[in-house]
Design a protein around this motif. Structure first.
Motif, short mmCIF file in Angstrom:
data_model
loop_
_atom_site.label_atom_id
_atom_site.label_comp_id
_atom_site.label_asym_id
_atom_site.label_seq_id
_atom_site.Cartn_x
_atom_site.Cartn_y
_atom_site.Cartn_z
N TYR A 92 0.83 -1.29 0.18
CA TYR A 92 0.05 0.11 -0.08
C TYR A 92 0.76 1.22 0.10
N SER A 353 -5.67 3.76 -0.07
CA SER A 353 -4.88 3.31 1.19
C SER A 353 -5.78 3.30 2.48
N ARG A 355 -8.23 2.57 5.22
CA ARG A 355 -8.42 1.24 5.82
C ARG A 355 -9.88 0.58 5.32
N ARG A 358 -9.07 -0.56 1.60
CA ARG A 358 -8.06 -1.38 1.04
C ARG A 358 -8.48 -2.76 0.59
N ASP A 362 -6.80 -2.80 -4.73
CA ASP A 362 -5.75 -3.19 -4.38
C ASP A 362 -4.48 -2.62 -4.78
#
Length: 492
Positions: A92, A353, A355, A358, A362
């Protein structure tokens, strides 16, 4: 400089190409990374007075292109430090995304008025007469500005009959609508990450190429090589980005030749967003439950509102951004696949990125980075024979790539599905205009409005990761929008 194939753009593309080539072919990565600056910077063709400086700059650009951070200037950090952590198929983005390469920064004047050689030394001396600080004097028959006394009011420049006074500003700072560009102790630019919204306009406006963002192309290629099922979604602004003769169908075929299992239009998610935001406007804003509504698809615009106008947070639409909505469609249909978003935007890298996102997206790469991948593989897109068809979205979703397109799509949906609702549309492009719009909304002067904000002037087609001139891109997006089989999405 947008749309011009400057040396800065060539340098960036060369870095992406070479880093992609490393990912495709390198068997001894550490040694190949060490050798790359010498391959890129020819001894006899350096752009700088010092070839050693240029190679130092290239080393930092290579690190950023591989997803690594810049090395500190005052510590002995090896070029390949952290390389193993990036030599993976899943990584990430780690903030900060936008970074100034100190050795590349020219320490441009931040704000200075200076007399040029066009000064005629006229008898009237109007520049001297209007200066409120007596900062202008005559030396050797020409005007001279005492920078210690000058208060940067600009009166001298405005009145000079020969336009002999130049106003010098730092290009990156002038392009930043949130005043995130500051100075270090040597007068070089630095980015205040507490203010930055990662739009990337500073990067594309720096004539020295001293600002760069991180990339995931290395990790994406590693993932493709590992045999993982990876599906690409292309943002609506992709039209025309890879050449006037490269059709959407040709691009889809080319992406599948790179190894992608399939290709979706991100405009599918835009269609979903247009319907959701139309309903939100009709039920919340038109009824007076909310004074106004802000679109959510531009992450830099959303971050701007949240950072500088926190009282507007509840006015930002809860609709998923097109990138996330499309990713969820893809993963619902292909649970075993990873998703890469290919678009014009730098700030989408940080959006992915988060949370909460995510697991949906990808990888994020830009059109510029994708061009480097094609070049590394030696693919000439204009020679690709289209074997696939890129479809699935309506004209409304495809129009999201141009400033005003989001608001237009939502307005069309409101008029079609909520005919009794009177819709009021506003849109702002560029961060400075977005701030003005939010100030007006905060003051109660935009009540009843659906407000579209775009961080980049021109919309997504002016994003930091685009390849072509903005007018050319707008025309291409318009043509692709017109070619859609359906004008607006069906309400289901």
């Amino acid at each position: 400089m947008r749309g011009i194939d400057t040396q800065v753009r060539k340098n960036r593309r060369r870095i992406f190409k070479e880093v992609a080539n490393l990912a495709y072919t390198s068997e001894n990565l550490k040694d190949d990374v060490e050798a790359l600056p010498y391959k890129i910077v020819d001894y006899d063709e350096s752009e700088y007075e010092s070839i050693y400086r240029e190679r130092a700059i290239v080393r930092e650009r290579i690190r950023l292109a591989m997803g690594l951070s810049l090395r500190p200037e005052n510590q002995p950090v090896h070029l390949t430090q952290g390389l193993e952590e990036s030599n993976i198929s899943e990584k990430y983005y780690e903030p900060p995304l936008m970074q100034v390469i100190p050795s590349a920064c020219n320490a441009c004047p931040e704000n200075r008025y200076q007399v040029t050689d066009k000064c005629m030394g006229c008898v009237a001396h109007p520049c001297r007469e209007v200066c409120p600080r007596d900062a202008i004097s005559m030396k050797n028959g020409k005007s001279v500005i005492d920078q210690e006394k000058c208060i940067k009011c600009g009166k001298c420049k405005a009145i000079c009959p020969y336009d002999a006074i130049s106003h010098q500003v730092r290009p990156c700072a002038a392009a930043c609508g949130v005043n995130a560009i500051k100075n270090d102790e040597k007068g070089r630019a630095v980015i205040d990450n507490e203010l930055c919204v990662s739009c990337g306009q500073c990067m594309v406006n720096c004539p020295f190429g001293a600002i760069a963002d991180k990339s995931q192309i290395f990790q994406l290629i590693r993932a493709l090589q590992s045999g993982q099922k990876i599906i690409a979604q292309v943002a609506p602004a992709f039209a025309g980005q890879f050449g006037p003769d490269v059709t959407p169908d040709m691009l889809k075929t080319a992406l599948k030749e790179l190894g992608f299992a399939d290709v979706y239009e991100t405009a599918i998610g835009a269609d979903m967003g247009a319907l959701a935001e139309a309903e939100h406007y009709a039920k919340e804003v038109a009824t007076g439950n909310l004074p106004f509504s802000l679109t959510s698809c531009c992450p830099s615009w959303s971050v701007l509102a949240k950072k500088f106008f926190p009282e507007t947070i509840d006015k930002i639409s809860n609709a998923l951004t097109p990138m996330v909505a499309t990713a969820r469609v893809i993963k619902a249909e292909h649970p075993d696949a990873k998703v890469v978003f290919i678009g014009p935007c730098a700030s989408k890298k940080l959006e992915a990125s988060r949370r909460t996102i995510r697991s949906d997206v990808d990888f994020v790469i830009t059109f510029e980075e994708l061009a480097g991948m094609f070049e590394a593989k030696g693919m000439l897109l204009k020679e690709i024979q289209a074997l696939d068809e890129l479809k699935g979205a309506t004209g409304a979703g495809r129009g999201y790539g141009v400033a005003g397109g989001v608001a237009n799509a939502i307005e069309e949906c409101v008029r079609e599905y909520y005919p009794d609702v009177e819709v009021h549309i506003e849109h702002a492009e560029s961060l400075s205009e977005c701030r003005k719009m939010l100030m007006l909304a905060k003051a109660g002067k935009k009540n009843g409005c659906l407000i579209e904000g775009m961080a980049c002037p021109g919309g997504c087609i002016a994003g930091a990761g685009t390849n072509i001139a903005i007018p050319q891109a707008a025309k291409a997006v318009g043509s692709f929008k017109a070619a859609a089989e359906q004008k607006i999405p069906d309400k289901t």
